[in-house]
Design an enzyme around this catalytic site. Structure first.
Site, mmCIF file in Angstrom:
data_model
loop_
_atom_site.group_PDB
_atom_site.id
_atom_site.type_symbol
_atom_site.label_atom_id
_atom_site.label_comp_id
_atom_site.label_asym_id
_atom_site.label_seq_id
_atom_site.Cartn_x
_atom_site.Cartn_y
_atom_site.Cartn_z
ATOM 1 N N CYS A 1 -5.995 7.294 -5.118
ATOM 2 C CA CYS A 1 -6.217 7.264 -3.231
ATOM 3 C C CYS A 1 -6.070 9.204 -2.892
ATOM 4 O O CYS A 1 -5.775 9.683 -3.344
ATOM 5 C CB CYS A 1 -4.494 7.044 -3.062
ATOM 6 S SG CYS A 1 -4.726 4.553 -4.189
ATOM 7 N N ASN B 1 -10.251 9.678 -0.616
ATOM 8 C CA ASN B 1 -10.169 8.418 -1.732
ATOM 9 C C ASN B 1 -11.335 9.538 -2.694
ATOM 10 O O ASN B 1 -12.801 9.789 -1.863
ATOM 11 C CB ASN B 1 -9.716 7.016 -1.201
ATOM 12 C CG ASN B 1 -10.779 7.122 -0.807
ATOM 13 O OD1 ASN B 1 -11.272 7.562 -0.290
ATOM 14 N ND2 ASN B 1 -11.516 5.804 -0.356
ATOM 15 N N GLU C 1 -13.300 8.013 -5.650
ATOM 16 C CA GLU C 1 -13.447 6.992 -6.958
ATOM 17 C C GLU C 1 -14.764 7.163 -8.098
ATOM 18 O O GLU C 1 -15.367 8.729 -8.373
ATOM 19 C CB GLU C 1 -14.388 5.828 -6.063
ATOM 20 C CG GLU C 1 -13.450 5.244 -4.478
ATOM 21 C CD GLU C 1 -14.042 4.201 -4.216
ATOM 22 O OE1 GLU C 1 -15.288 4.026 -4.688
ATOM 23 O OE2 GLU C 1 -13.468 3.015 -3.541
ATOM 24 N N CYS D 1 0.788 5.758 -5.248
ATOM 25 C CA CYS D 1 1.251 6.571 -4.071
ATOM 26 C C CYS D 1 2.720 6.593 -3.693
ATOM 27 O O CYS D 1 2.934 7.333 -2.981
ATOM 28 C CB CYS D 1 0.086 6.529 -2.425
ATOM 29 S SG CYS D 1 -2.036 6.203 -3.354
ATOM 30 N N GLU E 1 -4.321 9.350 -0.188
ATOM 31 C CA GLU E 1 -2.561 9.557 0.069
ATOM 32 C C GLU E 1 -2.367 10.860 -1.398
ATOM 33 O O GLU E 1 -1.652 12.077 -0.894
ATOM 34 C CB GLU E 1 -1.681 9.101 0.189
ATOM 35 C CG GLU E 1 -1.901 7.257 0.632
ATOM 36 C CD GLU E 1 -2.501 6.735 0.740
ATOM 37 O OE1 GLU E 1 -3.533 6.902 -0.107
ATOM 38 O OE2 GLU E 1 -2.800 5.221 1.151
ATOM 39 N N CYS F 1 -0.574 2.486 -1.274
ATOM 40 C CA CYS F 1 0.360 1.135 -2.786
ATOM 41 C C CYS F 1 1.119 1.939 -3.155
ATOM 42 O O CYS F 1 1.914 3.145 -2.791
ATOM 43 C CB CYS F 1 -1.347 1.752 -3.343
ATOM 44 S SG CYS F 1 -1.461 3.229 -4.536
HETATM 45 N N1 THU Z 1 -7.627 3.720 -1.465
HETATM 46 C C1 THU Z 1 -6.112 4.609 -0.674
HETATM 47 O O1 THU Z 1 -7.461 5.644 -1.133
HETATM 48 N N2 THU Z 1 -5.346 4.218 -0.062
HETATM 49 C C2 THU Z 1 -5.055 3.575 0.120
HETATM 50 O O2 THU Z 1 -3.926 3.610 1.186
HETATM 51 C C3 THU Z 1 -5.583 1.944 -0.641
HETATM 52 C C4 THU Z 1 -6.838 2.190 -1.062
HETATM 53 C C5 THU Z 1 -8.371 3.682 -2.430
HETATM 54 C C6 THU Z 1 -8.040 3.693 -3.149
HETATM 55 C C7 THU Z 1 -10.077 3.013 -4.127
HETATM 56 O O3 THU Z 1 -10.741 4.573 -3.631
HETATM 57 C C8 THU Z 1 -10.442 2.268 -2.175
HETATM 58 O O4 THU Z 1 -9.673 3.296 -1.254
HETATM 59 C C9 THU Z 1 -10.427 0.400 -2.425
HETATM 60 O O5 THU Z 1 -8.799 0.016 -3.057
#
Ligand code: THU
Length: 144
Positions: free
Chosen positions: A57, A46, A48, A100, A59, A97
């Site tokens: 994310c 991920n 941010e 994704c 994925e 999510c």
């Molecule tokens: N996130 C992912 O990368 N994948 C998931 O399956 C769930 C959430 C990330 C997004 C964000 O950077 C952090 O986790 C919190 O939501």
């Protein structure tokens, strides 16, 4: 379903990718690894952003890495996520999510796309994209 050895390999790649998670805001580190139909593995984490909505994310990072290398058929994905303080064992499952799931749908057959949700290298379960995203809308719906 993919064999146990390949599943383990994918989980390991997801764990490795998680080390590069850029998540200073949520402090929730996620790693993912996709297995493509031609047998290649692409990892992703991920990423941010100070403007939170610009975050991506793990994925989708992994999927976009594959697609941007010209590989558009995905066979399986492994995901491992948890607080940055955790390294080997995650307290909970990180399930992909909704966005994704839809992105994976674009590049796979939902019934045949294995989704490996891992808490550690040895503690994981395998479901399918079809289970996670039933009655989905995909590219076939726009072939008219
Ligand atoms: N996130 C992912 O990368 N994948 C998931 O399956 C769930 C959430 C990330 C997004 C964000 O950077 C952090 O986790 C919190 O939501």
């Amino acid at each position: 379903m993919i064999d146990a050895q390949t599943a383990k390999q994918l989980v390991l790649a997801a764990k490795e990718a998680r080390k590069n998670a850029y998540a200073p805001y949520s402090r929730y580190f996620v790693g993912a690894a996709v297995l493509t139909a031609d047998g290649r593995i692409f990892g992703g984490c991920n990423v941010e952003n100070a403007s939170y909505g610009a975050s991506n994310c793990a994925e989708r990072t992994a999927v976009f890495k594959a697609v941007s290398e010209g590989v558009t058929r995905i066979r399986a994905i492994a995901v491992m996520g948890g607080p940055s303080s955790c390294t080997d064992e995650m307290p909970d499952e990180a399930t992909p999510c909704g966005i994704c799931r839809q992105v994976l749908r674009e590049f796979s057959d939902p019934a045949a796309c294995d989704v490996i949700i891992a808490k550690s290298l040895t503690n994981y379960r395998i479901t399918s994209l079809g289970q996670l995203l039933p009655e989905s809308f995909g590219p076939e719906n726009l072939q008219y």
